[in-house]
Design a protein around this motif. Structure first.
Motif, PDB file in Angstrom:
ATOM      1  N   PRO A 167       0.809  -1.230   0.000  1.00  0.00           N
ATOM      2  CA  PRO A 167       0.000   0.000   0.000  1.00  0.00           C
ATOM      3  C   PRO A 167       0.838   1.274   0.000  1.00  0.00           C
ATOM      4  N   ILE A 170       1.925   1.757  -3.509  1.00  0.00           N
ATOM      5  CA  ILE A 170       0.775   2.210  -4.294  1.00  0.00           C
ATOM      6  C   ILE A 170       0.554   3.707  -4.088  1.00  0.00           C
ATOM      7  N   TRP A 171       0.567   4.135  -2.841  1.00  0.00           N
ATOM      8  CA  TRP A 171       0.403   5.555  -2.516  1.00  0.00           C
ATOM      9  C   TRP A 171       1.500   6.386  -3.179  1.00  0.00           C
ATOM     10  N   VAL A 181      -5.485   7.321  -6.257  1.00  0.00           N
ATOM     11  CA  VAL A 181      -5.057   5.952  -5.949  1.00  0.00           C
ATOM     12  C   VAL A 181      -5.914   4.928  -6.688  1.00  0.00           C
ATOM     13  N   SER A 182      -7.224   5.135  -6.721  1.00  0.00           N
ATOM     14  CA  SER A 182      -8.100   4.153  -7.373  1.00  0.00           C
ATOM     15  C   SER A 182      -7.798   4.057  -8.871  1.00  0.00           C
ATOM     16  N   LEU A 217       3.302   5.904   5.559  1.00  0.00           N
ATOM     17  CA  LEU A 217       1.856   5.920   5.426  1.00  0.00           C
ATOM     18  C   LEU A 217       1.177   5.823   6.787  1.00  0.00           C
ATOM     19  N   TRP A 222      -3.213   3.735   5.018  1.00  0.00           N
ATOM     20  CA  TRP A 222      -3.034   2.311   4.686  1.00  0.00           C
ATOM     21  C   TRP A 222      -4.404   1.678   4.450  1.00  0.00           C
ATOM     22  N   THR A 225      -6.027   2.816   1.192  1.00  0.00           N
ATOM     23  CA  THR A 225      -5.414   2.209   0.010  1.00  0.00           C
ATOM     24  C   THR A 225      -5.857   0.768  -0.161  1.00  0.00           C
TER      25      THR A 225
END
Length: 426
Positions: A167, A170-171, A181-182, A217, A222, A225
């Protein structure tokens, strides 16, 4: 053979469950009996079990093992996978991490796309169905790096499941890409991302996280995400790192938070407790924070795994032991304490080893099967998403040769310029 230090914390083989429960203190026995009758363990009850005296550990383990048998049967699964840590350069300053390096370090590396794809190919040829890719948050990663490394791997090995990017990554990647993020997750899924590791969770508690990390994060980020990943159809693991400056209260809160997420999304495939490896971790070695422990005790390892089984039953039914963190002896003990999964063969393991783990970097499928059988369980090879791929009830897996040496020696970039990217950009 299991170590006596561990096995003495379990009930005697063949012991009657009711008799074992009767030996526990009244509070522990009452909680366990109600759970076995179908009551959902709440956060306060979980904390009491996690804080129970060592004399109650056999009863907690026995109850968890009974629930494990009801939920999962007698099988213990594992996945044939390879870890690829594509860079160890990271500036986030996590105090528990012995893996991260600065750009100028002689130990710094950043694998190019061809090398990552090569390692994935070697894994596939050795029978892996998954590659797990994670790396440091290198400030020089191009905005499309995560997308492009996926393309390189999937071009080389189209049918390999790619389990990748925590995560936090990803962030970080979404910020570099200047995307929500999506949307970033949707892009990665379209390029072949199959699932994500639920690492970077540590303890989902602000008080502890502020001591463990500088810029990492937050617990809320977290969770956001993870929820975003589940919403776009990417499943994830869930984890908890324990045994440092945390307490049973933090563990119970963390488990409760994971359960609440799962009730909403159903996206977690498993829960993996990660015992803190202290030997070379700055958090322990530098002594900057008072009260840091050298990892959890054997009884705490059992309680964390067992209570996770009891608290997550019906929601996250796969409880995994990290053999890299705890070793074969403790892993076998935990197969009698509610655990039904041994995780991955790994092939390369750098992160725990960098913090001082001494339990090796690979267990072959053949070794996994022997370890599981020795614990009295039925070995199953599974996919990342827990489909049964092979049952070893009546045969052994092929005992493959050692890794290609090239895959064991990360590339060092002398000039430390970003490696040449060999796939197209936007």
């Amino acid at each position: 053979m299991k170590s006596l230090a561990f096995s003495k914390l379990l009930p005697p083989a063949g012991a009657n469950l009711e008799a074992v429960l009767a030996s526990a203190t009244a509070v522990t026995r009452d909680i366990l009996e109600r759970v076995l009758e179908g009551h959902e363990l709440d956060r306060i009850e979980a904390e009491r079990l996690l804080d129970a005296d060592e004399t109650d550990v056999p009863a907690i383990a026995a109850a968890a093992d009974a629930v494990r048998e009801t939920r999962c049967g007698n099988s213990v699964s594992f996945v044939v996978t390879r870890n690829i840590n594509f860079t160890n350069v990271c500036y986030m300053g996590c105090r528990f991490c012995g893996f991260a390096q600065r750009r100028e370090s002689s130990d710094a590396y950043w694998l190019d796309f061809d090398e990552v794809a090569h390692r994935a190919r070697v894994a596939w040829e050795r029978g892996a169905t998954e590659v797990c890719m994670q790396g440091g948050l290198h400030p020089d990663l191009p905005p499309t790096y995560y997308r492009d490394v996926l393309r390189a791997v999937k071009r080389e090995v189209p049918d390999l499941h790619v389990h990748a990017f925590s995560p936090f990554e990803i962030w970080f990647g979404a910020r570099k890409r200047k995307m929500p993020v999506s949307a970033f997750l949707e892009e990665l899924k379209a390029e072949g991302l199959g699932s994500i590791p639920g690492t970077a969770a540590e303890i989902l508690d602000t008080e502890v996280r502020q001591k463990l990390t500088r810029d990492k994060l937050s617990a809320d980020a977290w969770e956001a995400t993870i929820r975003a990943a589940h919403a776009v159809g990417l499943r994830s693991t869930s984890t908890m790192m324990y045994g440092h400056i945390d307490t049973p209260r933090h563990w119970a809160h963390h488990l409760n938070r994971l359960r609440n997420i799962q009730k909403d999304t159903g996206g977690f495939t498993e829960f993996v407790p990660l015992g803190f490896v202290h030997a070379e971790a700055p958090l322990y070695v530098e002594k900057r924070i008072p009260g840091v422990r050298p990892g959890a005790t054997p009884s705490e390892h059992i309680k964390v795994h067992a209570v996770a089984r009891l608290m997550l039953a019906g929601w996250i039914d796969n409880i995994q032991v990290s053999w890299v963190k705890l070793g074969a002896d403790m892993s076998q003990t935990l197969l009698h304490s509610g655990v039904n999964d041994m995780g991955g063969t790994l092939m390369d393991e750098n992160i725990s080893r960098s913090s001082g783990s001494s339990h090796g970097e690979e267990l072959t499928a053949f070794e996994m099967v022997q370890l599981i059988r020795d614990a009295g369980r039925d070995p199953i090879r599974r996919s990342t998403l827990y489909q049964t791929l092979e049952n070893y009830r009546d045969h052994d897996p092929v005992n493959l040769a050692t890794l290609n040496p090239r895959g064991q020696n990360p590339i060092h970039f002398i000039s430390y310029r970003p490696p040449v990217q060999r796939v197209e950009h936007v």
